[in-house]
Scaffold this motif. Sequence first.
Motif, PDB file in Angstrom:
ATOM      1  N   LYS A 149      53.860  42.118  33.581  1.00 21.30           N
ATOM      2  CA  LYS A 149      53.201  40.806  33.572  1.00 21.30           C
ATOM      3  C   LYS A 149      52.323  40.635  34.814  1.00 21.30           C
ATOM      4  N   SER A 150      52.812  41.051  35.970  1.00 20.97           N
ATOM      5  CA  SER A 150      52.025  40.959  37.211  1.00 20.97           C
ATOM      6  C   SER A 150      50.752  41.788  37.117  1.00 20.97           C
ATOM      7  N   ARG A 151      50.876  43.005  36.578  1.00 15.90           N
ATOM      8  CA  ARG A 151      49.716  43.883  36.427  1.00 15.90           C
ATOM      9  C   ARG A 151      48.688  43.263  35.491  1.00 15.90           C
ATOM     10  N   GLN A 152      49.161  42.701  34.384  1.00 19.75           N
ATOM     11  CA  GLN A 152      48.245  42.060  33.435  1.00 19.75           C
ATOM     12  C   GLN A 152      47.549  40.866  34.077  1.00 19.75           C
ATOM     13  N   GLN A 153      48.293  40.068  34.837  1.00 20.68           N
ATOM     14  CA  GLN A 153      47.700  38.914  35.497  1.00 20.68           C
ATOM     15  C   GLN A 153      46.673  39.337  36.538  1.00 20.68           C
ATOM     16  N   GLU A 154      46.984  40.389  37.280  1.00 16.77           N
ATOM     17  CA  GLU A 154      46.074  40.858  38.326  1.00 16.77           C
ATOM     18  C   GLU A 154      44.737  41.304  37.751  1.00 16.77           C
ATOM     19  N   ASN A 156      43.560  40.850  34.519  1.00 15.52           N
ATOM     20  CA  ASN A 156      42.966  40.013  33.478  1.00 15.52           C
ATOM     21  C   ASN A 156      42.596  38.624  33.975  1.00 15.52           C
ATOM     22  N   HIS A 157      42.881  38.352  35.225  1.00 15.90           N
ATOM     23  CA  HIS A 157      42.617  37.023  35.787  1.00 15.90           C
ATOM     24  C   HIS A 157      41.110  36.807  35.925  1.00 15.90           C
ATOM     25  N   ALA A 158      40.683  35.580  35.794  1.00 15.84           N
ATOM     26  CA  ALA A 158      39.249  35.232  35.870  1.00 15.84           C
ATOM     27  C   ALA A 158      38.642  35.593  37.221  1.00 15.84           C
ATOM     28  N   SER A 159      39.453  35.646  38.270  1.00 15.45           N
ATOM     29  CA  SER A 159      38.927  35.953  39.608  1.00 15.45           C
ATOM     30  C   SER A 159      38.840  37.455  39.888  1.00 15.45           C
ATOM     31  N   PHE A 160      39.210  38.295  38.931  1.00 15.84           N
ATOM     32  CA  PHE A 160      39.152  39.742  39.135  1.00 15.84           C
ATOM     33  C   PHE A 160      37.710  40.206  39.353  1.00 15.84           C
TER      34      PHE A 160
END
Length: 182
Positions: A149-154, A156-160
């Motif tokens: 979940k952390s990897r996906q958030q990192e 896939n986040h809009a600020s990536f």
Amino acid sequence: MHKTVDSSRVSISQLMQPSHSNFSGKIHGGYILNLMDQIAFACASKHSGAYCVTASVDTVDFINPIEVGDLVTMKASVNYVGRTSMVVGIRVESEHIQSGNKKHCNSSYFTMVAKGENGKSIEVPGLILNDKTEVLRFLKAIKRASTKKSRQQEFNHASFTLENYLEQLKNYRVKIELPTDY
């Protein structure tokens, strides 16, 4: 309702034949994955009492090759349960029948989801953990889910932005040739 881990354990053994081999004479990884999917289904269905589907497979590392003529044994148990899903841990071992030599070939984790008659996900029984290994496996499943979940958030986040990671790629065998308008 809760069920013990032991109540849904499944084990299968199969003799590896030439028809299961790849071009190098070893047992084809796809064939082993197919067997793993079957045992994951059997284990999850036994625990849930329902038809189950594979939602994901977490890390299949082929550690040792399997030879034609080896007896392959797969052991599966439910390591974790959510509301409608289960993580089934699978261990694959091969045994050279004449010598008796055994080797660990791979381990993997299949996330299975229970389905009702209407095709919708249904609730699965809870899990009774009655030894230290079972508790450890449950905790590891929680950690794997959290890391995923952390990897996906990192990423896939809009600020990536790629700029934050390009420096890290300099240590790898990759050449970055992005267009100027990426």
